[in-house]
Design a protein around this motif. Structure first.
Motif, PDB file in Angstrom:
ATOM      1  N   PRO A  99       0.811  -2.523  -7.637  1.00 11.61           N
ATOM      2  CA  PRO A  99       0.766  -0.848  -6.922  1.00 11.61           C
ATOM      3  C   PRO A  99      -0.570  -0.245  -6.807  1.00 11.61           C
ATOM      4  O   PRO A  99      -1.748  -1.013  -7.398  1.00 11.61           O
ATOM      5  N   ARG A 100      -1.029   1.283  -7.026  1.00  9.79           N
ATOM      6  CA  ARG A 100      -2.331   0.752  -5.953  1.00  9.79           C
ATOM      7  C   ARG A 100      -3.105   1.321  -7.559  1.00  9.79           C
ATOM      8  O   ARG A 100      -4.653   0.739  -7.545  1.00  9.79           O
ATOM      9  N   THR A 101      -2.469   1.932  -8.523  1.00 11.24           N
ATOM     10  CA  THR A 101      -3.137   2.089  -9.856  1.00 11.24           C
ATOM     11  C   THR A 101      -2.145   1.334 -10.858  1.00 11.24           C
ATOM     12  O   THR A 101      -0.982   1.678 -10.843  1.00 11.24           O
ATOM     13  N   ALA A 102      -3.040   1.425 -11.940  1.00 13.86           N
ATOM     14  CA  ALA A 102      -2.241   0.450 -13.375  1.00 13.86           C
ATOM     15  C   ALA A 102      -2.008   1.974 -13.740  1.00 13.86           C
ATOM     16  O   ALA A 102      -1.899   3.156 -14.286  1.00 13.86           O
ATOM     17  N   PRO A 103      -0.613   1.043 -15.181  1.00  9.33           N
ATOM     18  CA  PRO A 103       0.174   2.119 -15.178  1.00  9.33           C
ATOM     19  C   PRO A 103      -0.628   2.625 -16.690  1.00  9.33           C
ATOM     20  O   PRO A 103      -1.533   2.094 -17.386  1.00  9.33           O
ATOM     21  N   PRO A 104      -0.906   4.239 -17.077  1.00  7.14           N
ATOM     22  CA  PRO A 104      -1.636   3.970 -18.178  1.00  7.14           C
ATOM     23  C   PRO A 104      -1.566   3.612 -19.248  1.00  7.14           C
ATOM     24  O   PRO A 104      -2.366   3.522 -19.472  1.00  7.14           O
ATOM     25  N   ASP A 105      -0.854   2.818 -19.750  1.00 11.11           N
ATOM     26  CA  ASP A 105      -1.065   2.187 -20.763  1.00 11.11           C
ATOM     27  C   ASP A 105      -1.523   0.837 -20.290  1.00 11.11           C
ATOM     28  O   ASP A 105      -2.662   0.710 -21.783  1.00 11.11           O
ATOM     29  N   MET A 106      -1.579   0.297 -19.715  1.00  9.05           N
ATOM     30  CA  MET A 106      -2.904  -0.360 -19.152  1.00  9.05           C
ATOM     31  C   MET A 106      -3.825  -0.254 -19.212  1.00  9.05           C
ATOM     32  O   MET A 106      -5.075  -1.041 -19.122  1.00  9.05           O
ATOM     33  N   GLN A 107      -4.303   1.468 -18.097  1.00  3.21           N
ATOM     34  CA  GLN A 107      -5.388   1.760 -18.074  1.00  3.21           C
ATOM     35  C   GLN A 107      -6.319   1.433 -19.938  1.00  3.21           C
ATOM     36  O   GLN A 107      -7.422   1.160 -19.427  1.00  3.21           O
ATOM     37  N   ARG A 108      -5.585   1.984 -20.833  1.00  2.00           N
ATOM     38  CA  ARG A 108      -5.875   2.167 -21.702  1.00  2.00           C
ATOM     39  C   ARG A 108      -6.032   1.253 -22.132  1.00  2.00           C
ATOM     40  O   ARG A 108      -7.579   0.353 -23.208  1.00  2.00           O
ATOM     41  N   ALA A 109      -5.768  -0.090 -22.095  1.00  3.18           N
ATOM     42  CA  ALA A 109      -5.882  -2.170 -22.104  1.00  3.18           C
ATOM     43  C   ALA A 109      -6.658  -2.272 -22.028  1.00  3.18           C
ATOM     44  O   ALA A 109      -7.160  -3.384 -22.009  1.00  3.18           O
ATOM     45  N   GLY A 110      -7.518  -1.940 -20.263  1.00  4.98           N
ATOM     46  CA  GLY A 110      -8.604  -2.160 -20.045  1.00  4.98           C
ATOM     47  C   GLY A 110      -8.285  -3.005 -19.017  1.00  4.98           C
ATOM     48  O   GLY A 110      -8.612  -4.262 -18.171  1.00  4.98           O
ATOM     49  N   ARG A 111      -6.493  -3.241 -18.546  1.00  3.44           N
ATOM     50  CA  ARG A 111      -5.552  -4.194 -18.014  1.00  3.44           C
ATOM     51  C   ARG A 111      -5.705  -3.732 -16.259  1.00  3.44           C
ATOM     52  O   ARG A 111      -4.512  -2.857 -15.738  1.00  3.44           O
ATOM     53  N   THR A 112      -6.425  -3.216 -15.358  1.00  5.47           N
ATOM     54  CA  THR A 112      -5.984  -2.326 -14.085  1.00  5.47           C
ATOM     55  C   THR A 112      -6.536  -3.411 -13.161  1.00  5.47           C
ATOM     56  O   THR A 112      -5.963  -2.371 -12.331  1.00  5.47           O
ATOM     57  N   SER A 113      -6.120  -4.392 -13.578  1.00  8.64           N
ATOM     58  CA  SER A 113      -5.995  -5.222 -11.787  1.00  8.64           C
ATOM     59  C   SER A 113      -5.054  -5.874 -11.344  1.00  8.64           C
ATOM     60  O   SER A 113      -4.357  -6.593 -12.693  1.00  8.64           O
ATOM     61  N   CYS A 114      -4.767  -5.751 -11.000  1.00  8.64           N
ATOM     62  CA  CYS A 114      -2.407  -6.142 -10.696  1.00  8.64           C
ATOM     63  C   CYS A 114      -3.026  -7.530 -10.436  1.00  8.64           C
ATOM     64  O   CYS A 114      -3.058  -8.251  -8.785  1.00  8.64           O
ATOM     65  N   ASP A 115      -2.433  -8.651 -11.054  1.00  9.25           N
ATOM     66  CA  ASP A 115      -1.952  -9.825 -10.027  1.00  9.25           C
ATOM     67  C   ASP A 115      -0.535 -10.956 -10.402  1.00  9.25           C
ATOM     68  O   ASP A 115       0.316 -10.052 -10.661  1.00  9.25           O
ATOM     69  N   GLU A 116      -0.500 -11.142  -9.088  1.00  4.47           N
ATOM     70  CA  GLU A 116       0.660 -11.404  -8.683  1.00  4.47           C
ATOM     71  C   GLU A 116       1.322 -12.973  -8.202  1.00  4.47           C
ATOM     72  O   GLU A 116       0.646 -13.803  -8.126  1.00  4.47           O
ATOM     73  N   TYR A 117       2.322 -13.138  -8.571  1.00  6.91           N
ATOM     74  CA  TYR A 117       3.020 -14.296  -7.936  1.00  6.91           C
ATOM     75  C   TYR A 117       4.524 -14.519  -8.075  1.00  6.91           C
ATOM     76  O   TYR A 117       5.006 -13.259  -8.318  1.00  6.91           O
ATOM     77  N   PRO A 118       4.498 -15.226  -7.095  1.00  8.87           N
ATOM     78  CA  PRO A 118       3.637 -16.164  -6.845  1.00  8.87           C
ATOM     79  C   PRO A 118       2.251 -15.529  -5.489  1.00  8.87           C
ATOM     80  O   PRO A 118       2.615 -14.357  -5.166  1.00  8.87           O
ATOM     81  N   PHE A 119       1.447 -16.476  -5.450  1.00  8.05           N
ATOM     82  CA  PHE A 119       0.184 -15.651  -4.904  1.00  8.05           C
ATOM     83  C   PHE A 119       0.363 -15.529  -3.598  1.00  8.05           C
ATOM     84  O   PHE A 119       1.162 -15.620  -2.729  1.00  8.05           O
ATOM     85  N   ALA A 120      -0.291 -13.938  -3.236  1.00 13.70           N
ATOM     86  CA  ALA A 120      -0.860 -13.379  -1.950  1.00 13.70           C
ATOM     87  C   ALA A 120      -1.119 -14.684  -1.359  1.00 13.70           C
ATOM     88  O   ALA A 120       0.159 -13.938   0.354  1.00 13.70           O
ATOM     89  N   SER A 121      -1.313 -15.715  -1.580  1.00  8.19           N
ATOM     90  CA  SER A 121      -1.785 -16.490  -0.173  1.00  8.19           C
ATOM     91  C   SER A 121      -1.114 -16.977   0.063  1.00  8.19           C
ATOM     92  O   SER A 121      -1.425 -18.329   0.521  1.00  8.19           O
ATOM     93  N   THR A 122       0.401 -17.418  -0.059  1.00 14.02           N
ATOM     94  CA  THR A 122       1.386 -18.004   0.196  1.00 14.02           C
ATOM     95  C   THR A 122       2.170 -17.617   0.560  1.00 14.02           C
ATOM     96  O   THR A 122       2.432 -16.507   1.153  1.00 14.02           O
ATOM     97  N   TYR A 123       3.021 -18.259   1.371  1.00 13.14           N
ATOM     98  CA  TYR A 123       4.265 -18.181   2.555  1.00 13.14           C
ATOM     99  C   TYR A 123       5.015 -17.442   0.958  1.00 13.14           C
ATOM    100  O   TYR A 123       6.461 -16.764   1.639  1.00 13.14           O
ATOM    101  N   GLU A 124       5.345 -17.966  -0.310  1.00  9.25           N
ATOM    102  CA  GLU A 124       6.726 -17.378  -1.246  1.00  9.25           C
ATOM    103  C   GLU A 124       5.661 -16.351  -1.174  1.00  9.25           C
ATOM    104  O   GLU A 124       6.954 -15.236  -2.267  1.00  9.25           O
ATOM    105  N   GLY A 125       4.448 -15.386  -0.820  1.00 10.18           N
ATOM    106  CA  GLY A 125       4.170 -14.154  -1.514  1.00 10.18           C
ATOM    107  C   GLY A 125       4.485 -13.035  -1.382  1.00 10.18           C
ATOM    108  O   GLY A 125       5.126 -12.956  -0.644  1.00 10.18           O
TER     109      GLY A 125
END
Length: 229
Positions: free
Chosen positions: A161-187
């Motif tokens: 998503p473009r923005t983190a959920p409110p609870d994650m914003q309050r925790a300072g966790r605003t960066s989305c990490d995806e797995y599998p990595f976006a740089s893989t064919y399985e991303g």
């Protein structure tokens, strides 16, 4: 060549010439004395390689064909050929440093660990606990590095998503990490939802992961398979 095998009957006096031919932008040069008599003692030599390592150019996969030609006066020459493992040599990073260019065997897997990146490691472990085993070195299917920046960006956009959920914003966790990595064919959404996950992390942790992966790629310049722990 190393120590010769025992010769029998007309084997004595047989000479061997060795040739090597490669492809994929790579040239093989034989550094072995030709015409070595097989029963005259051991002989040593090597095959050297040079490659066209134009920056950002991905060379085709290739293999070396070794040809052994055996001759002896009064006898018909004989030839035996064999092939090497498939490899690829290039300079994807476009660096002038020799350590950033090289050759690798793409079919052989290697790995990069996320241990030490607390939230990212936690997210991957939760996914595996629920049956998502792509990239698991203990029995999962490998991930495959993809050299396609546009598709990488599309993969990330498809799951983050473009923005983190409110609870994650309050925790300072605003960066989305995806797995599998976006740089893989399985991303992205290439795998079912049960086989992928996103974790909201602090920006510095996501940057640290990027540095870890980049450093790993630099060491394994041309590897295309990337399981992750």
């Amino acid at each position: 060549m190393s120590g010769p095998e025992p010769t029998t009957r007309a084997g004595a006096g047989v000479a061997v010439n060795i040739g090597a031919a490669s492809a994929g932008g790579t040239k093989a040069t034989v550094h072995v004395s030709q015409g070595h008599i097989l029963n005259s003692g051991a002989a040593d030599g090597s095959v050297g390689y040079t490659t066209s390592n134009a920056p950002k150019k991905i060379n085709p996969k290739a293999k070396t064909t070794y040809t052994y030609t055996f001759t002896k006066p009064g006898y018909t020459p004989g030839t035996v050929s064999c092939g090497s493992a498939v490899y690829r040599c290039d300079n994807y990073y476009g660096s002038r440093r020799a350590s950033r260019a090289g050759c690798a065997i793409p079919e052989v897997p290697t790995g990069v660990s996320m241990v030490g990146l607390a939230r990212i490691d936690e997210g991957i472990r939760k996914l595996r606990a629920n049956g998502g085993h792509h990239g698991d070195p203990y029995g999962g299917k490998p991930l495959h590095w993809m050299i396609n920046k546009a598709q990488e960006n599309a993969n990330r956009k498809a799951v983050c998503p473009r923005t983190a959920p409110p609870d994650m914003q309050r925790a300072g966790r605003t960066s989305c990490d995806e797995y599998p990595f976006a740089s893989t064919y399985e991303g992205g959404t290439h795998l079912p939802a049960s086989q992928r996950e996103i974790t909201w992390v602090k920006v510095n942790e996501n940057k640290a992961q990027g540095g870890t992966i980049t450093a790993w790629r630099a060491r394994c310049t041309s590897w295309t398979t990337i399981p992750s722990t």
